[in-house]
Motif scaffolding. Sequence first.
Motif, short mmCIF file in Angstrom:
data_model
loop_
_atom_site.label_atom_id
_atom_site.label_comp_id
_atom_site.label_asym_id
_atom_site.label_seq_id
_atom_site.Cartn_x
_atom_site.Cartn_y
_atom_site.Cartn_z
N THR A 245 -67.61 -8.04 100.06
CA THR A 245 -66.61 -9.09 100.22
C THR A 245 -67.02 -10.09 101.29
OG1 THR A 245 -64.88 -7.55 99.54
CG2 THR A 245 -64.18 -9.51 100.74
N VAL A 246 -67.45 -9.59 102.44
CA VAL A 246 -67.83 -10.48 103.54
C VAL A 246 -69.06 -11.31 103.17
CG1 VAL A 246 -68.71 -10.52 105.91
CG2 VAL A 246 -66.79 -9.05 105.33
N VAL A 247 -70.11 -10.67 102.67
CA VAL A 247 -71.34 -11.38 102.37
C VAL A 247 -71.12 -12.41 101.26
CG1 VAL A 247 -73.68 -11.10 101.41
CG2 VAL A 247 -72.86 -9.55 103.17
N SER A 248 -70.47 -12.02 100.18
CA SER A 248 -70.28 -12.96 99.07
C SER A 248 -69.34 -14.10 99.45
CB SER A 248 -69.80 -12.24 97.82
OG SER A 248 -68.55 -11.65 98.03
N THR A 249 -68.30 -13.82 100.22
CA THR A 249 -67.37 -14.88 100.63
C THR A 249 -68.07 -15.91 101.51
OG1 THR A 249 -65.50 -13.36 100.49
CG2 THR A 249 -65.18 -15.36 101.78
N VAL A 250 -68.84 -15.45 102.47
CA VAL A 250 -69.56 -16.38 103.35
C VAL A 250 -70.57 -17.20 102.55
CG1 VAL A 250 -71.19 -16.50 105.28
CG2 VAL A 250 -69.19 -15.02 105.44
N LEU A 251 -71.37 -16.54 101.74
CA LEU A 251 -72.38 -17.27 100.96
C LEU A 251 -71.76 -18.27 99.99
CD1 LEU A 251 -75.09 -14.58 100.14
CD2 LEU A 251 -75.36 -16.65 101.49
N ILE A 252 -70.71 -17.85 99.31
CA ILE A 252 -70.05 -18.75 98.35
C ILE A 252 -69.53 -19.99 99.05
CG2 ILE A 252 -67.99 -19.00 96.89
CD1 ILE A 252 -68.47 -16.05 96.04
N ASN A 253 -68.84 -19.81 100.17
CA ASN A 253 -68.25 -20.96 100.85
C ASN A 253 -69.30 -21.86 101.49
OD1 ASN A 253 -65.23 -20.91 100.68
ND2 ASN A 253 -65.65 -18.80 101.23
#
Length: 190
Positions: free
Chosen positions: A90-98
Amino acid sequence: MGGGRAVRPPPFVLEVYHAKGHQQILAGVRASYADRVHHRLYLPFIWGIFLSFQRFTTVSKTTFVGIQNYISVFQDSTFLHAFGFTAAFTVVSTVLINVCAFAIAIVLTRGIKGTNIFRTVYFMPNLIGGILLGYIWQILLNGVLANLQKPLLALDAKAGFVGLVILMCWQQIGYMMIIYVAGLQSVPVT
Protein backbone atom coordinates in the motif's frame (compact mmCIF):
# COMPACT_ATOMS: atom_id res chain seq x y z
CA MET A 1 -69.89 30.69 -11.84
CA GLY A 2 -72.54 28.24 -12.80
CA GLY A 3 -71.42 28.13 -16.48
CA GLY A 4 -69.58 24.83 -15.99
CA ARG A 5 -66.13 26.26 -16.64
CA ALA A 6 -63.38 25.35 -14.22
CA VAL A 7 -61.47 28.23 -12.81
CA ARG A 8 -57.77 27.84 -13.46
CA PRO A 9 -55.46 29.03 -10.67
CA PRO A 10 -52.84 31.65 -11.50
CA PRO A 11 -49.47 30.31 -12.81
CA PHE A 12 -47.52 31.11 -9.63
CA VAL A 13 -49.87 28.89 -7.61
CA LEU A 14 -49.19 25.98 -9.98
CA GLU A 15 -45.42 26.58 -9.68
CA VAL A 16 -45.65 26.51 -5.88
CA TYR A 17 -47.80 23.37 -6.04
CA HIS A 18 -45.32 21.61 -8.33
CA ALA A 19 -42.37 22.77 -6.26
CA LYS A 20 -43.96 21.30 -3.14
CA GLY A 21 -44.59 18.06 -4.99
CA HIS A 22 -40.97 17.91 -6.13
CA GLN A 23 -39.78 18.61 -2.61
CA GLN A 24 -41.90 15.75 -1.31
CA ILE A 25 -40.55 13.42 -4.01
CA LEU A 26 -37.00 14.57 -3.30
CA ALA A 27 -37.52 14.00 0.43
CA GLY A 28 -38.78 10.49 -0.32
CA VAL A 29 -35.76 9.77 -2.52
CA ARG A 30 -33.42 11.04 0.21
CA ALA A 31 -35.13 8.86 2.82
CA SER A 32 -34.97 5.85 0.51
CA TYR A 33 -31.26 6.49 -0.10
CA ALA A 34 -30.61 6.84 3.63
CA ASP A 35 -32.41 3.53 4.25
CA ARG A 36 -30.33 1.81 1.56
CA VAL A 37 -27.09 3.17 2.99
CA HIS A 38 -28.19 2.12 6.45
CA HIS A 39 -29.13 -1.41 5.38
CA ARG A 40 -26.29 -2.03 2.92
CA LEU A 41 -23.41 -0.31 4.67
CA TYR A 42 -23.94 0.28 8.38
CA LEU A 43 -25.80 -2.86 9.38
CA PRO A 44 -23.33 -5.28 7.72
CA PHE A 45 -20.45 -3.32 9.25
CA ILE A 46 -21.96 -3.53 12.73
CA TRP A 47 -22.83 -7.21 12.19
CA GLY A 48 -19.23 -7.90 11.14
CA ILE A 49 -17.91 -6.25 14.31
CA PHE A 50 -20.34 -8.32 16.37
CA LEU A 51 -19.24 -11.54 14.61
CA SER A 52 -15.57 -10.72 15.17
CA PHE A 53 -16.13 -11.33 18.88
CA GLN A 54 -17.85 -14.66 18.25
CA ARG A 55 -16.83 -18.21 17.38
CA PHE A 56 -19.24 -19.52 14.76
CA THR A 57 -19.79 -22.05 12.04
CA THR A 58 -22.89 -20.34 10.71
CA VAL A 59 -24.00 -16.82 11.53
CA SER A 60 -27.03 -18.16 13.42
CA LYS A 61 -24.99 -20.35 15.83
CA THR A 62 -22.51 -18.10 17.58
CA THR A 63 -20.60 -18.32 20.84
CA PHE A 64 -19.13 -15.22 22.45
CA VAL A 65 -15.34 -15.48 22.84
CA GLY A 66 -14.44 -11.83 23.43
CA ILE A 67 -11.10 -10.66 22.08
CA GLN A 68 -9.73 -14.20 21.73
CA ASN A 69 -10.14 -14.02 17.94
CA TYR A 70 -7.98 -10.88 17.83
CA ILE A 71 -5.34 -12.37 20.12
CA SER A 72 -5.06 -15.52 18.01
CA VAL A 73 -4.89 -13.64 14.71
CA PHE A 74 -2.06 -11.39 15.92
CA GLN A 75 -0.14 -14.43 17.20
CA ASP A 76 -0.38 -16.10 13.78
CA SER A 77 2.85 -15.57 11.81
CA THR A 78 1.06 -16.04 8.48
CA PHE A 79 -1.32 -13.18 9.26
CA LEU A 80 1.52 -10.92 10.40
CA HIS A 81 3.46 -11.65 7.20
CA ALA A 82 0.40 -10.96 5.04
CA PHE A 83 -0.38 -7.80 7.01
CA GLY A 84 3.19 -6.52 6.59
CA PHE A 85 3.16 -7.35 2.88
CA THR A 86 -0.15 -5.52 2.42
CA ALA A 87 1.06 -2.48 4.36
CA ALA A 88 4.31 -2.32 2.36
CA PHE A 89 2.44 -2.77 -0.92
CA THR A 90 0.00 0.00 0.00
CA VAL A 91 2.70 2.49 0.97
CA VAL A 92 5.03 1.77 -1.97
CA SER A 93 2.32 1.73 -4.63
CA THR A 94 0.55 4.83 -3.27
CA VAL A 95 3.75 6.87 -3.22
CA LEU A 96 4.85 5.71 -6.67
CA ILE A 97 1.43 6.24 -8.23
CA ASN A 98 1.09 9.77 -6.88
CA VAL A 99 4.66 10.87 -7.65
CA CYS A 100 4.58 9.50 -11.21
CA ALA A 101 1.06 10.78 -11.91
CA PHE A 102 1.94 14.25 -10.64
CA ALA A 103 5.11 14.35 -12.74
CA ILE A 104 3.21 13.30 -15.87
CA ALA A 105 0.44 15.80 -15.11
CA ILE A 106 2.96 18.63 -14.84
CA VAL A 107 4.47 17.66 -18.20
CA LEU A 108 1.03 17.38 -19.86
CA THR A 109 -0.14 20.80 -18.62
CA ARG A 110 2.80 22.59 -20.27
CA GLY A 111 0.95 22.93 -23.59
CA ILE A 112 2.93 20.35 -25.56
CA LYS A 113 1.49 19.20 -28.92
CA GLY A 114 -0.41 15.91 -28.69
CA THR A 115 -1.23 16.28 -25.01
CA ASN A 116 -4.77 14.90 -25.43
CA ILE A 117 -3.44 11.74 -27.10
CA PHE A 118 -0.98 11.18 -24.26
CA ARG A 119 -3.74 11.69 -21.67
CA THR A 120 -5.86 9.08 -23.42
CA VAL A 121 -2.99 6.60 -23.66
CA TYR A 122 -2.10 7.04 -19.98
CA PHE A 123 -5.75 6.67 -18.91
CA MET A 124 -6.52 3.54 -20.98
CA PRO A 125 -5.17 0.96 -18.47
CA ASN A 126 -7.65 2.25 -15.92
CA LEU A 127 -10.51 1.18 -18.17
CA ILE A 128 -9.35 -2.43 -18.30
CA GLY A 129 -10.77 -4.67 -15.58
CA GLY A 130 -8.46 -6.06 -12.91
CA ILE A 131 -8.93 -9.74 -13.77
CA LEU A 132 -8.38 -9.15 -17.48
CA LEU A 133 -5.37 -7.05 -16.61
CA GLY A 134 -3.93 -9.91 -14.57
CA TYR A 135 -4.31 -12.31 -17.49
CA ILE A 136 -2.69 -9.84 -19.89
CA TRP A 137 0.30 -9.37 -17.60
CA GLN A 138 0.57 -13.11 -17.01
CA ILE A 139 0.77 -13.68 -20.77
CA LEU A 140 3.35 -10.90 -21.14
CA LEU A 141 5.46 -12.14 -18.24
CA ASN A 142 5.28 -15.76 -19.39
CA GLY A 143 6.51 -14.64 -22.80
CA VAL A 144 9.43 -12.74 -21.28
CA LEU A 145 10.27 -15.49 -18.81
CA ALA A 146 10.09 -18.17 -21.50
CA ASN A 147 13.06 -16.48 -23.14
CA LEU A 148 14.88 -16.69 -19.81
CA GLN A 149 13.87 -20.38 -19.38
CA LYS A 150 12.08 -19.65 -16.08
CA PRO A 151 8.36 -20.24 -15.45
CA LEU A 152 6.35 -17.57 -13.68
CA LEU A 153 5.90 -19.71 -10.56
CA ALA A 154 9.67 -20.20 -10.16
CA LEU A 155 10.18 -16.59 -9.10
CA ASP A 156 10.44 -15.55 -5.46
CA ALA A 157 8.13 -13.35 -3.40
CA LYS A 158 10.19 -10.20 -4.00
CA ALA A 159 9.70 -10.52 -7.74
CA GLY A 160 5.96 -10.98 -7.16
CA PHE A 161 5.88 -7.88 -4.97
CA VAL A 162 7.66 -5.82 -7.63
CA GLY A 163 5.34 -7.22 -10.31
CA LEU A 164 2.25 -6.28 -8.30
CA VAL A 165 3.57 -2.76 -7.69
CA ILE A 166 4.30 -2.33 -11.42
CA LEU A 167 0.85 -3.66 -12.32
CA MET A 168 -0.91 -1.36 -9.86
CA CYS A 169 1.11 1.65 -10.98
CA TRP A 170 0.47 0.90 -14.64
CA GLN A 171 -3.26 0.71 -13.99
CA GLN A 172 -3.69 3.68 -11.62
CA ILE A 173 -1.21 6.33 -12.77
CA GLY A 174 -3.51 7.42 -15.61
CA TYR A 175 -6.47 7.93 -13.28
CA MET A 176 -4.48 9.97 -10.79
CA MET A 177 -2.85 11.89 -13.63
CA ILE A 178 -6.29 13.01 -14.86
CA ILE A 179 -7.14 14.24 -11.36
CA TYR A 180 -3.84 16.11 -11.07
CA VAL A 181 -4.26 17.63 -14.56
CA ALA A 182 -7.71 18.92 -13.59
CA GLY A 183 -6.30 20.38 -10.39
CA LEU A 184 -3.32 21.98 -12.12
CA GLN A 185 -5.52 23.50 -14.82
CA SER A 186 -7.74 25.11 -12.21
CA VAL A 187 -4.78 26.95 -10.63
CA PRO A 188 -4.78 30.51 -11.94
CA VAL A 189 -1.68 31.57 -13.87
CA THR A 190 -0.27 34.80 -12.47
